[in-house]
Structure formats: structure tokens, C-alpha cells
Design a protein around this motif. Structure first.
Motif, short mmCIF file in Angstrom:
data_model
loop_
_atom_site.label_atom_id
_atom_site.label_comp_id
_atom_site.label_asym_id
_atom_site.label_seq_id
_atom_site.Cartn_x
_atom_site.Cartn_y
_atom_site.Cartn_z
N LEU A 161 0.87 -1.18 0.00
CA LEU A 161 0.00 0.00 0.00
C LEU A 161 0.89 1.22 0.00
O LEU A 161 1.89 1.26 0.74
CB LEU A 161 -0.91 -0.01 1.24
N CYS A 162 0.57 2.20 -0.83
CA CYS A 162 1.43 3.38 -0.90
C CYS A 162 0.59 4.62 -1.19
O CYS A 162 -0.55 4.53 -1.64
CB CYS A 162 2.51 3.21 -1.97
N GLY A 163 1.18 5.77 -0.93
CA GLY A 163 0.57 7.04 -1.30
C GLY A 163 1.14 7.51 -2.62
O GLY A 163 2.23 7.09 -3.03
N ILE A 164 0.41 8.38 -3.30
CA ILE A 164 0.87 8.96 -4.57
C ILE A 164 0.47 10.43 -4.60
O ILE A 164 -0.62 10.80 -4.15
CB ILE A 164 0.25 8.24 -5.78
N GLY B 59 7.44 18.44 7.42
CA GLY B 59 7.09 18.25 6.02
C GLY B 59 7.00 16.78 5.64
O GLY B 59 7.18 15.88 6.47
N HIS B 60 6.72 16.56 4.36
CA HIS B 60 6.55 15.20 3.84
C HIS B 60 7.36 15.08 2.55
O HIS B 60 6.99 15.63 1.52
CB HIS B 60 5.06 14.92 3.60
N GLY C 249 1.99 12.68 3.89
CA GLY C 249 1.09 13.43 4.75
C GLY C 249 -0.36 12.99 4.64
O GLY C 249 -1.26 13.74 5.02
N ILE C 250 -0.60 11.79 4.15
CA ILE C 250 -1.96 11.27 4.08
C ILE C 250 -2.33 10.68 5.44
O ILE C 250 -1.62 9.82 5.97
CB ILE C 250 -2.09 10.18 2.99
N PRO D 120 -5.43 15.61 3.37
CA PRO D 120 -5.90 14.33 2.80
C PRO D 120 -6.14 13.27 3.89
O PRO D 120 -5.26 12.99 4.69
CB PRO D 120 -4.76 13.91 1.87
N VAL D 121 -7.34 12.73 3.89
CA VAL D 121 -7.72 11.71 4.88
C VAL D 121 -8.37 10.53 4.17
O VAL D 121 -9.25 10.72 3.32
CB VAL D 121 -8.70 12.29 5.93
N ILE D 122 -7.93 9.34 4.52
CA ILE D 122 -8.50 8.09 4.02
C ILE D 122 -8.70 7.17 5.23
O ILE D 122 -7.87 7.14 6.13
CB ILE D 122 -7.57 7.39 3.00
#
Length: 203
Positions: free
Chosen positions: A58-61, A153-154, A133-134, A109-111
């Protein structure tokens, strides 16, 4: 019917119009709304005709450069800046699936977390939080996992400077590690490839 066609048929029959499917390079991608993220992933895991019992990754983009006002599934540009992508595997059926959802709030951003669906999502989601930063709502221990303590930061966001904001060094007078503003001059690091005509021919 191939295995991939069978999977596509099963997904359409079970999920109906709640999800969008794209087929590219013999890979299926399922795009679902963030509001149905946990519910749909639970069905992907539990339904006997899908049986995605394993979360591989699982990853962020950050799709900053790939957004467009006119968006339709499978055409390229994306509707929101941040997305979460999960790669699933069914050992029972021997097939794989990519699942993507978008965070609709680009400022924050929120999931929803998938820890209760696949416990191994824990560290993957922490990594996506740290680097992009998700925020994963409901995560039991959402904190940084790769960057240093006190990092600001991210670093995988497209607007994060390549040189960062601070640098770390050992100070002999204070006999400890200290942070200071970056002393590296900002510059573009774009590799330039120059090839001679006929390069590699006859070798």
C-alpha cells in the motif's frame, strides 16, 4: 475465458456500479470512492469469488502534475492530488488486483485505515503518512516511520524541495548532533543523456 477476464467478470458482478475498472498492460485497476474504501476492500477480501486475502503493498501517490479539469476513468489525468493505492493478491484464485482511491480534501488528505481489513496495512499506512502526509483515520498508531524525530514536512510530495529544509551535522563544540538551515545551493538535477548516432549498433 482467461483468468484476468474471469476476475474482471467477478468484480463487475459483485461490485456493480460502485467501482470503476480499467484494464491496461494485462493489469486490472479498481478505482473506488474514498467513502467506500473500507467496505469495498472488505468485500474484496471476504467474497468467495474474489478472496483477496493478502495485501501485498500500500502506498501514497502525489498526482500534482497529472490532474485535469476534465477527468474520466482510464484517460490519464487524475481528479485529485493525493491517492492511496493497494496491491492485493488472492492465493486461492491466483490473481492480483490494484485498488486506488483518492483523498478528496487536498489540503488535509484523509482516508480510512485498512488495518482492520488487513493488519499488515499498519506500517504501509505509516509510511504513506510520513512521506505524503496522508492521514489514515482510525489507525491505531499513526506516527512517522522513516524520517527523523521532529522532521517537518513530507519528503515525497512534489512540492518538497530536493535539498530539504534543514541539514543535520555533528557539532564538535556542543558534542551533539544539531540541525541547521540547508547550506546546499538549490539547483535543478535533471539528467541529460547524450547518445551518438548509431550508439550500440554492431557492438
Amino acid at each position: 475465458m482467461t483468468r484476468l477476464e474471469k476476475l474482471q467478470h467477478n468484480l463487475q458482478a459483485i461490485l456493480g456500479d460502485t467501482a470503476a475498472l480499467t484494464l491496461d498492460r494485462n493489469e486490472l485497476t479498481l478505482i473506488i470512492p474514498d467513502t467506500a474504501w473500507v467496505e469495498t476492500c472488505t468485500r474484496l477480501r471476504d467474497h468467495d469469488d474474489l478472496a483477496f486475502e493478502m495485501l501485498i503493498d500500500l502506498c501514497g501517490i502525489d498526482y500534482s502534475a497529472w490532474r485535469a479539469p476534465t477527468y474520466s476513468v482510464g484517460t490519464g489525468p487524475h481528479p485529485h492530488r493525493f491517492a492511496v493505492v493497494a496491491h492485493l493478491m488472492s492465493i486461492k484464485h491466483n490473481w492480483r488486483l490494484r485498488v486506488r482511491t483518492y483523498a478528496t480534501n487536498e489540503e488535509f488528505p484523509v482516508i480510512d485505515t485498512l488495518v482492520n481489513v488487513w493488519p499488515c496495512a499498519n506500517w504501509f499506512e505509516r509510511e504513506a503518512f510520513d512521506l505524503y502526509g496522508i492521514v489514515f483515520d482510525g489507525h491505531p498508531d499513526l506516527r512517522r516511520i522513516l524520517t527523523d524525530y521532529g522532521f517537518i514536512g513530507h519528503p515525497f510530495r512534489k512540492d518538497f524541495p530536493l535539498s530539504g529544509h534543514v541539514e543535520m551535522r555533528y557539532d564538535t563544540e556542543q558534542q551533539r548532533v544539531i540541525y541547521q538551515p540547508v547550506t546546499i545551493e538549490p539547483r535543478e538535477i535533471t539528467p541529460r543523456v547524450v547518445r551518438e548516432e548509431g550508439f550500440g549498433v554492431g557492438r
